[in-house]
Design a protein around this motif. Structure first.
Motif: not given
Length: 119
Positions: A38, A45, A94-95, A112
């Motif tokens: 995230r 990140r 969020y990835y 994301g």
């Protein structure tokens, strides 16, 4: 080519829950490490949670332990992040990320999904 697509983000009140989905296409998720990262505004990140390529070993950053759960559905080629007891500090994009087989280097990333937690 591996493609990752996240969904499930949104706006939620503090204390609420969300589930993020990451559908993987182009390759099976078997034998790959899968993770969620995230990035909050103005911050780098950061790692959130992962399932190692063995499908058993899991890891969480300290701030989400006991609140977030990562799990996989190999039949749907999908990885999920169940988030409970959300607080405003969880607000971020969020990835989803994936490695190659038997690797721990995340080479594939989704676009994301935004999670916003209001106080």
């Amino acid at each position: 080519q591996v493609h990752l697509e996240e969904s499930g983000g949104g706006l939620v009140q503090a204390g609420g829950s969300l589930r993020l989905d990451c559908v993987v296409s182009g390759r099976t998720i078997s034998y790959r490490s899968m993770a969620w990262f995230r990035q909050a505004p103005g911050k780098e990140r950061e790692f959130v949670a992962a399932v190692k390529w063995d499908g058993v070993t899991m890891d969480y950053t300290d701030s989400v332990k006991g609140r977030f759960t990562i799990f996989m559905d190999y039949g749907r080629n999908t990885v999920y992040l169940r988030m409970n007891s959300l607080n405003p500090e969880d607000t971020a994009v969020y990835y989803c990320a994936s490695t190659n087989e038997y690797s721990e280097k995340y080479d594939y990333w989704g676009q994301g999904t935004q999670v916003t937690v209001s106080s």
